[in-house]
Design an enzyme around this catalytic site. Structure first.
Site, PDB file in Angstrom:
ATOM      1  N   ASP A  90       0.841  -1.203   0.000  1.00 50.14           N
ATOM      2  CA  ASP A  90       0.000   0.000   0.000  1.00 50.14           C
ATOM      3  C   ASP A  90       0.875   1.251   0.000  1.00 50.14           C
ATOM      4  OD1 ASP A  90      -2.282   1.540   0.160  1.00 50.14           O
ATOM      5  OD2 ASP A  90      -3.006   0.670   2.048  1.00 50.14           O
ATOM      6  N   ASP A 120     -10.845   2.175  -3.121  1.00 46.26           N
ATOM      7  CA  ASP A 120     -11.394   1.931  -1.784  1.00 46.26           C
ATOM      8  C   ASP A 120     -12.912   1.970  -1.794  1.00 46.26           C
ATOM      9  OD1 ASP A 120      -9.100   1.409  -0.457  1.00 46.26           O
ATOM     10  OD2 ASP A 120      -8.832   3.418   0.364  1.00 46.26           O
TER      11      ASP A 120
HETATM   12  C1  DGJ Z   1      -5.783   1.995   1.846  1.00 46.72           C
HETATM   13  C2  DGJ Z   1      -6.184   0.752   1.132  1.00 46.72           C
HETATM   14  O1  DGJ Z   1      -6.706   1.058  -0.118  1.00 46.72           O
HETATM   15  C3  DGJ Z   1      -7.183  -0.017   1.976  1.00 46.72           C
HETATM   16  O2  DGJ Z   1      -7.625  -1.150   1.287  1.00 46.72           O
HETATM   17  C4  DGJ Z   1      -6.527  -0.382   3.279  1.00 46.72           C
HETATM   18  O3  DGJ Z   1      -5.483  -1.276   3.041  1.00 46.72           O
HETATM   19  C5  DGJ Z   1      -6.035   0.863   3.991  1.00 46.72           C
HETATM   20  N1  DGJ Z   1      -5.207   1.663   3.131  1.00 46.72           N
HETATM   21  C6  DGJ Z   1      -5.270   0.506   5.234  1.00 46.72           C
HETATM   22  O4  DGJ Z   1      -4.717   1.593   5.825  1.00 46.72           O
END
Ligand code: DGJ
Length: 765
Positions: free
Chosen positions: A492, A562
């Site tokens: 990430d 997300d």
């Molecule tokens: C952003 C990601 O897109 C989410 O799926 C998740 O992993 C969060 N970060 C965690 O902080």
């Protein structure tokens, strides 16, 4: 396919299956001019297409008016300050600060194969840059050497073609052969000057993909005119806001028909791309690393490699364009051993628990998931340091034993006993101000002297361009992976780059930082894959801010957004699929009401949308309604039975919700056209509305097919206003030819409720 040189007329022909690009060495001085790019042409003397690029107006015959020439001709490598007043793709300053340049032909070579691209980090580490490769196909390259005589620079322009693709790959390398350092302020990867006749003499449309967090990659379309229209990222990632991509097309181009000139960049950092018309209505389109936050001190003997640009031309509309990108990326860019494999169906605990979990909770989720046929548990953010929210601990990659007694090792053992694979989340490039790492090494954060670094999500960015930082980060991740049975990593990146400054770079080379940062990410991921070749890597950046061709070189799948709301995903996924294969698109079923939008949606509709991507779950399986839990095995079964069509097939857009207002539909068709999958998602019941005829695509007109409703056996299915059987009776055409399905179409029934779905397998008989 092939690359040919006509020495008499000094023309290069770069040919793919269905396209020709013809470059011309113009005038005695040797300017490189684009004579033609489009549908396949003959290897004829195409100089007649260049109008003013030829005699008698060439500078050698008309030296009194050089400006007229350069400002008019379709230049392949336009620079500034010597007559072309349009946007340059290269901009250099000599030691005295002068910024005029003009590049002319020196030599060329044509050869078989496809070169890899390399660049270097400050510690002299050589990094292979992401770029297409030939794989099992034949490839050819043309390398044209241009020189800037006054500055002593060479520009190597490379063009590659593959026997099985209609894409042309371009890259540029600048070499300093002089005795003094020059400053490179701009080096884009590709310029394409096109005559307006390429668009039927009309002003073309420019299609880009734009958005924001949780709203990525929505299609934007506008007619361009004089002056440039640009999209860009200066965020240090390809970004939520824009994609390194554009398509220039006729005003009447649609998904199925019409001219498209598209480009993308194999790069995951700052970029700019755009197009505009000049005074003579020539269209100039360009793509490359953004000149904002960029300069490169090119010392004697030094070189600068720009990333690879992908150029696509088709007359088959956006579907045709997507097929070329998808096939190119699947065959010539994604290296992962998982590319053609069924990916493990995963359940990720992010939306299930956020930071509030422990091993017992994860094992509860895993136990229920296993019963439903799910194959892997992914432990997301919050397992390390003292991270109970997003305010701390990035950089402290030590297991939080309170949450996970016995550590990652014990959890992975327990999961193995359950028969579940294990995946884990990292955000390796980041550092929290509240972390042991920051307390020990505050200078490891990217920052500008005298300026308190800007916080985003209460975190800073690590200066991974420094080898000691990069090595530390690598070891943190690798140590965890060595310690347990971990099949998957979600990598990430949750903030943008600001306050650019590195303790490892002096004032002359500070402008390299954003480029070197991207290179350092590549270096880290390459090392990881070298040590753990079986690892399934999924890239992610606050959702989909790093969804680009560069990342696909390392990870065969990328978290799309997300926003897991299936309705919002229709648009986000359709935009993503314009460029990227469905097999790369992280798509999960999440809880209803959706955590971001609050939208309530039936479980089967959420499933149908997620089944278009890599497929998984992002919910607390122990807490969802019993009927939803019971429905999971069927979705799992669907993934196993038709996932190969989605992964390997040709993707077609049938109807966009943005056009119909009622429903969305798309297809994947197996390459042999013997099987296909149609997904229809109703977003509005509207029983009296008749606009529900859809025409299928991509089938063999002469083959006979039968249709099979997927998931129709389920008693608790709630998709039909007429009752399941009647709805299917209304729709099912029995044995039917591909010709009828594509020309006459299918009349879709009105489904019960607001949202509904029909997944239909189309099988050749
Ligand atoms: C952003 C990601 O897109 C989410 O799926 C998740 O992993 C969060 N970060 C965690 O902080």
């Amino acid at each position: 396919m092939g690359i040919f040189f006509d020495p008499e007329n000094r023309l290069f022909f770069i040919e793919t299956l269905n396209t020709t690009m013809c470059l011309m060495i113009a005038d005695e001085e040797g300017f490189l001019v684009n004579a033609y790019y489009g549908a396949k042409a003959g290897r004829d003397d195409l100089r007649y297409l260049t109008g003013g690029a030829c005699d008698p107006s060439v500078p050698s015959r008309n030296n009194r008016d050089r400006g007229c020439y350069f400002d008019k001709v379709r230049m392949e490598f336009p620079s500034g300050g010597t007559g072309d007043f349009r946007t340059p793709i290269v901009s250099v300053r000599d030691a005295g600060g002068h910024d005029s340049s003009l590049f002319t032909y020196v030599s060329h070579r044509i050869y078989d194969g496809k070169d890899e691209l390399f660049s270097g980090l400050p510690d002299n580490r050589t990094v292979r840059m992401p770029a297409t490769f030939s794989g099992d196909s034949k490839a050819q390259m043309l390398e044209i050497t241009l020189e800037e005589k006054v500055l002593g620079l060479k520009a190597l322009l490379s063009y590659s073609v593959f026997e099985d693709s209609d894409a042309i790959l371009k890259n540029v390398k600048l070499i300093n052969e002089s005795d003094s350092t020059v400053m490179v302020d701009k080096l884009l990867s590709s310029n394409l000057d096109l005559d307006l006749s390429a668009f039927g003499n009309n002003e073309p449309d420019l299609v880009t993909l734009s958005g924001s967090w949780a709203r990525e990659r929505r299609m934007d379309r506008r007619t361009i005119s004089r002056g440039n229209t640009e999209v860009y990222s200066t965020r240090g990632e390809s970004s939520h806001q824009f994609q390194p991509f554009f398509a220039l097309c006729d005003g009447n181009t649609d998904d199925s028909y019409g001219t498209v000139y598209a480009q993308t960049l194999v790069w995951s950092g700052n970029f700019v791309c755009g197009a505009g018309m000049d005074q003579f209505e020539t269209v100039r389109a360009y793509i490359g690393i953004s000149p904002v936050h960029f300069s490169w001190d090119l010392a004697p003997g030094g070189s600068l490699q720009a990333p690879e640009a992908v150029l696509v031309f088709t007359k088959d509309g956006f579907d045709g364009m997507s097929h070329i990108f998808h096939d190119l990326f699947r065959t010539h860019l994604i290296r992962s051993p998982y590319l053609h494999r069924e990916r493990p169906i995963l359940i990720n605990n992010w939306e299930a628990t956020y930071f509030n979990f422990n091993a017992d909770k994860l094992l509860d989720i895993a136990r229920d998931a296993k019963k439903c046929g799910i194959e892997m548990l992914v432990m997301d953010d919050g397992w390390f340091g003292k991270r109970d929210d997003d305010n701390s601990s990035l950089g402290d990659w030590f297991v939080n034993e309170k949450k996970l007694p016995g550590g990652v090792e014990r959890l992975s053992d327990e999961l193995e006993k359950l028969g579940m694979k294990f995946g884990i989340w990292f955000e390796p490039e980041m550092i929290s101000p509240d972390s042991d790492l920051y307390r020990a090494h505050p200078d490891w954060a990217i920052s500008s002297p005298g300026r308190v670094p800007t916080r985003i999500r209460n975190q800073y960015v690590l200066d991974i361009t420094r080898s000691e930082v990069r090595d530390y980060v690598y070891e943190c991740v690798a140590k965890i992976l060595r310690s347990a049975k971990i099949s998957y990593v979600k990598w990430d990146m949750n903030r943008q780059l600001l306050d650019l400054g590195s303790a490892g770079l002096d004032e002359k080379s500070m402008g390299r930082l954003s480029y070197l940062y991207t290179l350092s990410v590549y270096d880290l991921q390459e090392r990881l894959l070298e040590e753990f070749p079986g690892l399934l890597l999924e890239n992610c950046s606050g959702g989909g801010a790093r969804y680009d061709a560069g990342m696909l070189f390392y990870s065969p799948q990328i978290w799309c957004s997300d926003d897991t709301d299936a309705f919002e995903r229709l648009t986000i996924q359709a935009g993503t699929e314009m460029i990227y294969p469905l097999s790369t698109m992280g798509a999960h079923v999440s809880a209803s009401p959706n955590h971001i939008s609050g939208r309530v949606m039936p479980f089967d509709v959420r499933g149908a949308v997620a089944l278009s991507g890599t497929f998984g779950y992002e919910l607390d399986i122990t807490a969802i309604p019993e009927e939803e839990r019971k429905a999971i095995p069927e979705q799992v079964e669907i993934y196993h039975s038709v996932g190969d069509i989605v992964r390997e097939g040709d993707y077609y857009r049938i109807a966009r919700i943005s056009d119909t207002g009622l429903y969305d539909a798309w297809m994947s068709v197996a390459k042999d056209k013997n099987r296909a999958l149609l997904t229809y998602v109703q977003c509005k019941g509207s029983p009296q509305n008749n606009k529900r005829l859809i025409r299928l695509k991509g089938l063999d007109p002469d083959k006979k097919y039968r249709l099979k409703l997927i998931g129709s056996e389920r008693e608790d299915s709630s998709f039909c206003s007429h009752g399941k059987k009647e709805a299917w009776k209304l729709l099912d055409p029995g044995e039917v030819s591909g010709r009828s399905l594509m020309n006459a179409g299918l009349l879709m029934p009105v489904l019960w409720g607001t949202y509904g779905q029909l997944m239909i397998e189309i099988i050749c008989i």
